[in-house]
Design a protein around this motif. Sequence first.
Motif, PDB file in Angstrom:
ATOM      1  N   SER A 282       0.984  -1.011  -0.039  1.00 13.04           N
ATOM      2  CA  SER A 282      -0.080   0.135   0.098  1.00 13.04           C
ATOM      3  C   SER A 282       0.901   1.392  -0.030  1.00 13.04           C
ATOM      4  O   SER A 282       0.379   2.347  -0.742  1.00 13.04           O
ATOM      5  CB  SER A 282      -0.889   0.081   1.125  1.00 13.04           C
ATOM      6  N   TYR A 283       1.818   1.266   0.614  1.00 15.98           N
ATOM      7  CA  TYR A 283       3.014   2.448   0.491  1.00 15.98           C
ATOM      8  C   TYR A 283       3.347   2.605  -0.624  1.00 15.98           C
ATOM      9  O   TYR A 283       3.503   3.660  -0.966  1.00 15.98           O
ATOM     10  CB  TYR A 283       4.094   2.129   1.804  1.00 15.98           C
ATOM     11  N   ARG A 284       3.799   1.450  -1.367  1.00 12.38           N
ATOM     12  CA  ARG A 284       4.282   1.755  -2.826  1.00 12.38           C
ATOM     13  C   ARG A 284       3.401   2.240  -3.632  1.00 12.38           C
ATOM     14  O   ARG A 284       3.636   2.954  -4.508  1.00 12.38           O
ATOM     15  CB  ARG A 284       4.777   0.241  -3.190  1.00 12.38           C
ATOM     16  N   HIS A 285       1.944   1.864  -3.694  1.00 10.36           N
ATOM     17  CA  HIS A 285       0.932   2.446  -4.254  1.00 10.36           C
ATOM     18  C   HIS A 285       0.879   3.965  -4.210  1.00 10.36           C
ATOM     19  O   HIS A 285       0.956   4.732  -5.140  1.00 10.36           O
ATOM     20  CB  HIS A 285      -0.503   1.999  -3.899  1.00 10.36           C
ATOM     21  N   ARG A 286       0.925   4.530  -2.893  1.00 11.13           N
ATOM     22  CA  ARG A 286       1.092   5.826  -2.717  1.00 11.13           C
ATOM     23  C   ARG A 286       2.271   6.541  -2.978  1.00 11.13           C
ATOM     24  O   ARG A 286       2.334   7.587  -3.673  1.00 11.13           O
ATOM     25  CB  ARG A 286       1.046   6.041  -1.031  1.00 11.13           C
ATOM     26  N   ALA A 287       3.421   6.012  -3.118  1.00 13.90           N
ATOM     27  CA  ALA A 287       4.736   6.554  -3.442  1.00 13.90           C
ATOM     28  C   ALA A 287       4.953   6.541  -4.928  1.00 13.90           C
ATOM     29  O   ALA A 287       5.560   7.490  -5.523  1.00 13.90           O
ATOM     30  CB  ALA A 287       5.802   5.522  -3.058  1.00 13.90           C
ATOM     31  N   ALA A 288       3.870   5.564  -5.645  1.00 16.31           N
ATOM     32  CA  ALA A 288       3.818   5.609  -7.378  1.00 16.31           C
ATOM     33  C   ALA A 288       2.888   6.723  -7.527  1.00 16.31           C
ATOM     34  O   ALA A 288       2.799   7.331  -8.700  1.00 16.31           O
ATOM     35  CB  ALA A 288       3.237   4.385  -7.606  1.00 16.31           C
ATOM     36  N   GLY A 289       2.039   7.478  -6.659  1.00 18.59           N
ATOM     37  CA  GLY A 289       1.359   8.617  -7.083  1.00 18.59           C
ATOM     38  C   GLY A 289      -0.289   8.384  -6.662  1.00 18.59           C
ATOM     39  O   GLY A 289      -0.668   9.401  -7.117  1.00 18.59           O
TER      40      GLY A 289
ATOM     41  N   SER B 118      -3.426   9.354  -5.115  1.00 15.69           N
ATOM     42  CA  SER B 118      -4.122  10.112  -4.229  1.00 15.69           C
ATOM     43  C   SER B 118      -4.819   9.472  -2.988  1.00 15.69           C
ATOM     44  O   SER B 118      -5.102  10.150  -2.358  1.00 15.69           O
ATOM     45  CB  SER B 118      -4.883  11.207  -4.919  1.00 15.69           C
ATOM     46  N   GLU B 119      -5.215   8.121  -3.335  1.00 17.20           N
ATOM     47  CA  GLU B 119      -6.154   7.714  -2.129  1.00 17.20           C
ATOM     48  C   GLU B 119      -5.907   6.111  -2.209  1.00 17.20           C
ATOM     49  O   GLU B 119      -6.019   5.725  -3.561  1.00 17.20           O
ATOM     50  CB  GLU B 119      -7.503   8.075  -2.417  1.00 17.20           C
ATOM     51  N   THR B 120      -5.679   5.607  -1.214  1.00 18.69           N
ATOM     52  CA  THR B 120      -5.548   4.277  -1.039  1.00 18.69           C
ATOM     53  C   THR B 120      -6.189   3.508  -0.102  1.00 18.69           C
ATOM     54  O   THR B 120      -6.414   3.950   1.138  1.00 18.69           O
ATOM     55  CB  THR B 120      -3.848   3.998  -0.853  1.00 18.69           C
ATOM     56  N   VAL B 121      -6.903   2.452  -0.335  1.00 18.14           N
ATOM     57  CA  VAL B 121      -7.814   1.850   0.570  1.00 18.14           C
ATOM     58  C   VAL B 121      -6.944   0.392   0.960  1.00 18.14           C
ATOM     59  O   VAL B 121      -6.572  -0.415  -0.020  1.00 18.14           O
ATOM     60  CB  VAL B 121      -9.339   1.589   0.250  1.00 18.14           C
ATOM     61  N   ILE B 122      -6.570   0.072   2.373  1.00 18.55           N
ATOM     62  CA  ILE B 122      -6.116  -0.917   2.729  1.00 18.55           C
ATOM     63  C   ILE B 122      -7.301  -1.928   3.313  1.00 18.55           C
ATOM     64  O   ILE B 122      -7.939  -1.343   4.530  1.00 18.55           O
ATOM     65  CB  ILE B 122      -5.053  -0.997   3.745  1.00 18.55           C
ATOM     66  N   ALA B 123      -7.752  -3.183   2.863  1.00 16.68           N
ATOM     67  CA  ALA B 123      -8.713  -3.919   3.261  1.00 16.68           C
ATOM     68  C   ALA B 123      -8.321  -5.510   3.714  1.00 16.68           C
ATOM     69  O   ALA B 123      -7.480  -5.970   2.933  1.00 16.68           O
ATOM     70  CB  ALA B 123     -10.090  -3.892   2.311  1.00 16.68           C
ATOM     71  N   ALA B 124      -8.809  -5.780   4.854  1.00 16.48           N
ATOM     72  CA  ALA B 124      -8.560  -7.032   5.269  1.00 16.48           C
ATOM     73  C   ALA B 124      -9.688  -7.409   6.296  1.00 16.48           C
ATOM     74  O   ALA B 124     -10.556  -6.642   6.669  1.00 16.48           O
ATOM     75  CB  ALA B 124      -7.221  -6.934   6.220  1.00 16.48           C
ATOM     76  N   PRO B 125      -9.847  -8.868   6.569  1.00 21.53           N
ATOM     77  CA  PRO B 125     -11.097  -9.385   7.215  1.00 21.53           C
ATOM     78  C   PRO B 125     -11.154  -8.425   8.487  1.00 21.53           C
ATOM     79  O   PRO B 125     -10.099  -8.577   9.326  1.00 21.53           O
ATOM     80  CB  PRO B 125     -10.656 -10.609   7.512  1.00 21.53           C
TER      81      PRO B 125
ATOM     82  N   GLU C 203      -5.790  18.526  -0.148  1.00 20.58           N
ATOM     83  CA  GLU C 203      -5.015  19.836  -0.514  1.00 20.58           C
ATOM     84  C   GLU C 203      -4.649  20.597   0.971  1.00 20.58           C
ATOM     85  O   GLU C 203      -3.605  21.167   1.366  1.00 20.58           O
ATOM     86  CB  GLU C 203      -5.880  20.862  -1.291  1.00 20.58           C
ATOM     87  N   ASP C 204      -5.575  20.840   1.830  1.00 14.71           N
ATOM     88  CA  ASP C 204      -5.500  21.436   3.221  1.00 14.71           C
ATOM     89  C   ASP C 204      -6.334  20.710   4.325  1.00 14.71           C
ATOM     90  O   ASP C 204      -6.465  19.329   4.004  1.00 14.71           O
ATOM     91  CB  ASP C 204      -6.607  22.956   3.177  1.00 14.71           C
ATOM     92  N   GLU C 205      -6.071  21.025   5.422  1.00 16.89           N
ATOM     93  CA  GLU C 205      -6.583  20.223   6.455  1.00 16.89           C
ATOM     94  C   GLU C 205      -8.030  19.993   6.555  1.00 16.89           C
ATOM     95  O   GLU C 205      -8.777  21.165   6.238  1.00 16.89           O
ATOM     96  CB  GLU C 205      -5.936  21.166   7.740  1.00 16.89           C
ATOM     97  N   VAL C 206      -8.480  19.062   6.833  1.00 18.05           N
ATOM     98  CA  VAL C 206      -9.847  18.716   6.955  1.00 18.05           C
ATOM     99  C   VAL C 206     -10.506  19.232   8.167  1.00 18.05           C
ATOM    100  O   VAL C 206     -10.121  18.938   9.284  1.00 18.05           O
ATOM    101  CB  VAL C 206     -10.019  17.099   6.711  1.00 18.05           C
ATOM    102  N   GLU C 207     -11.613  19.999   7.957  1.00 16.56           N
ATOM    103  CA  GLU C 207     -12.296  20.370   9.176  1.00 16.56           C
ATOM    104  C   GLU C 207     -12.808  19.345  10.129  1.00 16.56           C
ATOM    105  O   GLU C 207     -13.258  18.247   9.526  1.00 16.56           O
ATOM    106  CB  GLU C 207     -13.357  21.125   8.787  1.00 16.56           C
ATOM    107  N   CYS C 208     -12.661  19.547  11.578  1.00 16.95           N
ATOM    108  CA  CYS C 208     -13.163  18.409  12.385  1.00 16.95           C
ATOM    109  C   CYS C 208     -14.696  18.010  11.962  1.00 16.95           C
ATOM    110  O   CYS C 208     -14.931  16.796  12.229  1.00 16.95           O
ATOM    111  CB  CYS C 208     -12.885  19.018  13.730  1.00 16.95           C
ATOM    112  N   SER C 209     -15.382  19.038  11.841  1.00 15.93           N
ATOM    113  CA  SER C 209     -16.837  18.778  11.688  1.00 15.93           C
ATOM    114  C   SER C 209     -17.046  17.765  10.546  1.00 15.93           C
ATOM    115  O   SER C 209     -17.905  16.984  10.334  1.00 15.93           O
ATOM    116  CB  SER C 209     -17.762  20.053  11.196  1.00 15.93           C
ATOM    117  N   GLU C 210     -16.332  18.016   9.249  1.00 19.68           N
ATOM    118  CA  GLU C 210     -16.277  17.067   8.219  1.00 19.68           C
ATOM    119  C   GLU C 210     -16.030  15.475   8.666  1.00 19.68           C
ATOM    120  O   GLU C 210     -16.506  14.671   8.264  1.00 19.68           O
ATOM    121  CB  GLU C 210     -15.607  17.671   7.069  1.00 19.68           C
ATOM    122  N   LEU C 211     -14.833  15.447   9.502  1.00 17.95           N
ATOM    123  CA  LEU C 211     -14.288  14.137   9.934  1.00 17.95           C
ATOM    124  C   LEU C 211     -15.466  13.555  10.820  1.00 17.95           C
ATOM    125  O   LEU C 211     -15.937  12.312  10.534  1.00 17.95           O
ATOM    126  CB  LEU C 211     -13.358  14.671  10.886  1.00 17.95           C
TER     127      LEU C 211
END
Length: 425
Positions: free
Chosen positions: A57-64, A66-73, A83-91
């Motif tokens: 997954s790190y290699r996916h991001r290093a290759a460019g 912008s979003e990576t999902v790591i899924a396991a059972p 781009e910028d810091e995400v607002e807490c309310s959005e989180l």
Amino acid sequence: MIDIPSPAIAVVGRHNSGKTTLIERLIAELVSRGLNVGSIKHHSHRGFDIDIPGKDSYRHRAAGASETVIAAPGQVARIKTVEDEVECSELVRSMPNHDIIVVEGYRKSGLPTVEIMRSGNEADHRAAQLFVEAARKGLPLTTDFTQLGREIDRGVPAEGEFSAAADAAAKMPSTNTVAVVTDIPEAREAAEIYGIPAIGLEDVAALADFLGEHYVRPRVSVVIQAGGESRRMGQSKATVPFAGRPLICRLVERLAPVADELIITTNEAERLGFLAEQYPELDIKLVPDAYKERGALPGMYTALSSAKNPYVAVVACDMVFASPRLVVAEALAMHESGADVVAPANKHGFEPLHAMYRKDGCLEAVHARTERGEKRVQSFFDDPAVMVLPFSQDKVLEVEPRGGCFINANTPEELARIEQSYLGE
């Protein structure tokens, strides 16, 4: 699936106050009470990474990517470049269906905050001195603590106990502060002057009690009023066929996703026994009428008295398009307003059979009016001890733009027209 917004509180303090330790213990305490807890950690520095160099997954991001999902059972992680810091309310909005979210940091998010001040931390000690100085002077929590700190510093020698008070002023309790967790006497004194609950630093159970009473998502009992045989329908509305199945099945499936407890009030439990086999995971309670006299208000008493949760949504079983989203919206409105009743209202009046009721605030009034022989639910809405919040038609349409929540069927002909419309969608 219906997403239920999660309530959130922020635990804030100065560096080395012990926020993470407190949150760790608090989460464990809340989870031990059967609550579903989410958490958010505010990291103030750029460049952190939760992925491990060398992993795929790190290699996916290093290759460019912008979003990576790591899924396991049993686990999913999402890493996204923004781009910028995400607002807490959005989180918080992105994390529905928790009983509470505990946020570390985000002092300026607008969330209710729990302030921690620990005697072993010099910055906390200075903040506590500044806090109590403001309290003793009768200054509001909107005070410019930075300026107050400078005034204190100018009046005290550098080696004095108020020295560098201005340094602590940037992170101080505010109007968003709902509790102070501390072992510093001055901080406790200040909190008491301001009318803010003060909780011992080690008393995590008391903090969990406080959050449970005021901020944890209130549990909702959903009551479907099925009564019994309807004279106008010619048979039980609960078992009348709709789209090839008993009508009650449609109501159960629509409302179960937002019910912490699902109750059906009925005087024909033997005819509805199939529900336990069809929906074993729901643990549906079948409850007979508490009064022999029929009527909407006696039925309301049965609904409220049989519910175990503080919020009770009551819906008639012939409301074919009963809205789980409206149930959620009414619960949120009740939580925010403190109302005892949240009932949809329009120019014709209230819709009491798709409304939310606070059990403790309504049960006594409903019982008293029922004993007087009243039949209409609205008869107790004028009780001075009961706070009723009208939920306007505009708000209903915001929740359900297509409307239709209150359509009900009283005769076979009405039901047939509704079914024809439903099948034609």
